[in-house]
Design a protein around this motif. Structure first.
Motif, PDB file in Angstrom:
ATOM      1  N   VAL A  37     -39.826  34.087  11.317  1.00  0.00           N
ATOM      2  CA  VAL A  37     -39.520  32.966  10.431  1.00  0.00           C
ATOM      3  C   VAL A  37     -39.747  33.349   8.974  1.00  0.00           C
ATOM      4  O   VAL A  37     -39.127  32.793   8.080  1.00  0.00           O
ATOM      5  N   THR A  38     -40.598  34.334   8.736  1.00  0.00           N
ATOM      6  CA  THR A  38     -40.837  34.780   7.361  1.00  0.00           C
ATOM      7  C   THR A  38     -39.529  35.193   6.709  1.00  0.00           C
ATOM      8  O   THR A  38     -39.252  34.832   5.560  1.00  0.00           O
ATOM      9  N   CYS A  39     -38.707  35.938   7.442  1.00  0.00           N
ATOM     10  CA  CYS A  39     -37.411  36.376   6.889  1.00  0.00           C
ATOM     11  C   CYS A  39     -36.462  35.199   6.704  1.00  0.00           C
ATOM     12  O   CYS A  39     -35.774  35.119   5.683  1.00  0.00           O
ATOM     13  N   PHE A  40     -36.418  34.288   7.679  1.00  0.00           N
ATOM     14  CA  PHE A  40     -35.570  33.107   7.523  1.00  0.00           C
ATOM     15  C   PHE A  40     -36.005  32.299   6.305  1.00  0.00           C
ATOM     16  O   PHE A  40     -35.179  31.855   5.511  1.00  0.00           O
ATOM     17  N   ALA A  41     -37.311  32.113   6.156  1.00  0.00           N
ATOM     18  CA  ALA A  41     -37.830  31.356   5.013  1.00  0.00           C
ATOM     19  C   ALA A  41     -37.482  32.047   3.698  1.00  0.00           C
ATOM     20  O   ALA A  41     -37.115  31.385   2.723  1.00  0.00           O
ATOM     21  N   ALA A  42     -37.585  33.372   3.673  1.00  0.00           N
ATOM     22  CA  ALA A  42     -37.247  34.115   2.452  1.00  0.00           C
ATOM     23  C   ALA A  42     -35.781  33.935   2.090  1.00  0.00           C
ATOM     24  O   ALA A  42     -35.442  33.750   0.922  1.00  0.00           O
ATOM     25  N   ILE A  43     -34.922  33.985   3.089  1.00  0.00           N
ATOM     26  CA  ILE A  43     -33.483  33.802   2.835  1.00  0.00           C
ATOM     27  C   ILE A  43     -33.206  32.410   2.284  1.00  0.00           C
ATOM     28  O   ILE A  43     -32.502  32.262   1.280  1.00  0.00           O
ATOM     29  N   PHE A  44     -33.772  31.384   2.903  1.00  0.00           N
ATOM     30  CA  PHE A  44     -33.539  30.021   2.423  1.00  0.00           C
ATOM     31  C   PHE A  44     -34.169  29.794   1.050  1.00  0.00           C
ATOM     32  O   PHE A  44     -33.600  29.102   0.215  1.00  0.00           O
ATOM     33  N   PHE A  45     -35.321  30.383   0.812  1.00  0.00           N
ATOM     34  CA  PHE A  45     -35.956  30.283  -0.499  1.00  0.00           C
ATOM     35  C   PHE A  45     -35.060  30.909  -1.569  1.00  0.00           C
ATOM     36  O   PHE A  45     -34.848  30.323  -2.633  1.00  0.00           O
ATOM     37  N   LEU A  46     -34.519  32.089  -1.281  1.00  0.00           N
ATOM     38  CA  LEU A  46     -33.629  32.744  -2.254  1.00  0.00           C
ATOM     39  C   LEU A  46     -32.341  31.964  -2.463  1.00  0.00           C
ATOM     40  O   LEU A  46     -31.832  31.884  -3.582  1.00  0.00           O
ATOM     41  N   LEU A 102     -33.205  42.407   4.788  1.00  0.00           N
ATOM     42  CA  LEU A 102     -34.219  41.389   5.051  1.00  0.00           C
ATOM     43  C   LEU A 102     -35.525  41.730   4.351  1.00  0.00           C
ATOM     44  O   LEU A 102     -36.171  40.858   3.772  1.00  0.00           O
ATOM     45  N   GLY A 103     -35.918  42.983   4.405  1.00  0.00           N
ATOM     46  CA  GLY A 103     -37.128  43.411   3.702  1.00  0.00           C
ATOM     47  C   GLY A 103     -37.026  43.178   2.204  1.00  0.00           C
ATOM     48  O   GLY A 103     -37.979  42.716   1.565  1.00  0.00           O
ATOM     49  N   LEU A 104     -35.865  43.486   1.636  1.00  0.00           N
ATOM     50  CA  LEU A 104     -35.657  43.247   0.206  1.00  0.00           C
ATOM     51  C   LEU A 104     -35.704  41.758  -0.115  1.00  0.00           C
ATOM     52  O   LEU A 104     -36.277  41.356  -1.131  1.00  0.00           O
ATOM     53  N   PHE A 105     -35.106  40.928   0.746  1.00  0.00           N
ATOM     54  CA  PHE A 105     -35.120  39.483   0.506  1.00  0.00           C
ATOM     55  C   PHE A 105     -36.545  38.937   0.544  1.00  0.00           C
ATOM     56  O   PHE A 105     -36.913  38.098  -0.281  1.00  0.00           O
ATOM     57  N   VAL A 106     -37.338  39.412   1.485  1.00  0.00           N
ATOM     58  CA  VAL A 106     -38.730  38.965   1.556  1.00  0.00           C
ATOM     59  C   VAL A 106     -39.488  39.406   0.298  1.00  0.00           C
ATOM     60  O   VAL A 106     -40.204  38.614  -0.308  1.00  0.00           O
ATOM     61  N   ALA A 107     -39.299  40.649  -0.101  1.00  0.00           N
ATOM     62  CA  ALA A 107     -39.984  41.160  -1.301  1.00  0.00           C
ATOM     63  C   ALA A 107     -39.560  40.384  -2.546  1.00  0.00           C
ATOM     64  O   ALA A 107     -40.411  39.996  -3.368  1.00  0.00           O
ATOM     65  N   ILE A 108     -38.267  40.144  -2.706  1.00  0.00           N
ATOM     66  CA  ILE A 108     -37.779  39.396  -3.875  1.00  0.00           C
ATOM     67  C   ILE A 108     -38.302  37.965  -3.847  1.00  0.00           C
ATOM     68  O   ILE A 108     -38.722  37.426  -4.879  1.00  0.00           O
TER      69      ILE A 108
END
Length: 172
Positions: A47-56, A123-129
């Motif tokens: 969910v961390t990756c999903f949350a990062a995508i929606f946050f971005l 996905l890793g980049l999206f989480v980092a950003i």
């Protein structure tokens, strides 16, 4: 032949299908069990990756609405991620991978797991950003960092399912 690898092309369902017993997402272990070659479809990345995508996405829309400059590299990453995702996903009986498969040399990439690894880079980049943007905008960072850290740990915690392991010498 394309028909030989068709059933191993991920579906949207594949991204919600987890292969191990986890602390938070155990209910997702049966999501894709009905898929042919189901073992190739266990692609849940947390969910961390999903949350990062929606946050971005939310952050991007906010910047567009406020007419603020949004870094071009983010646009490039987002477009490349979307193109990669749509090229390697299957919707019922349709997949853009069929077009790629006919490009000379591409049919040699029969193991789509290798392509999924490219998606993991995005996905890793999206989480980092996302974390960068989040912590850049917060005044009090440490409490939020601790909460986010604990959530990431819980999101990725996997129970040992009792696999039996042998050393190479014992296996002989």
């Amino acid at each position: 032949k394309y028909d030989d690898i068709f059933n191993s092309i991920p579906t949207l369902q594949s991204y919600l299908f987890i292969n191990r017993k986890t602390f938070m997402w155990d209910s997702l272990r049966q999501v894709g069990i009905n898929l042919e070659f189901w073992w190739d479809h266990q692609l849940f990345f947390g969910v961390t990756c999903f949350a990062a995508i929606f946050f971005l996405l939310r952050y991007s829309v906010k910047k567009i609405v406020e007419k603020e400059l949004f870094p071009k590299i983010y646009w490039g990453l987002g477009i490349a991620a979307l193109v990669t995702f749509f090229l390697y996903v299957r919707f019922e009986e349709f997949s853009f991978y069929n077009l790629l498969f006919n490009v000379p040399g591409f049919n040699a990439v029969r193991a789509l797991h290798r392509i999924i690894n490219v998606q993991l880079i995005f996905l890793g980049l999206f989480v980092a950003i996302s974390f960068h943007v989040l912590f850049k905008t917060l005044k009090i960072k440490w409490p939020v960092f601790i909460v986010v850290f604990l959530f990431v740990v819980a999101d990725n915690f996997i129970y040992d399912s009792g696999h039996v392991r042998f050393s190479k010498l014992e296996a002989k």
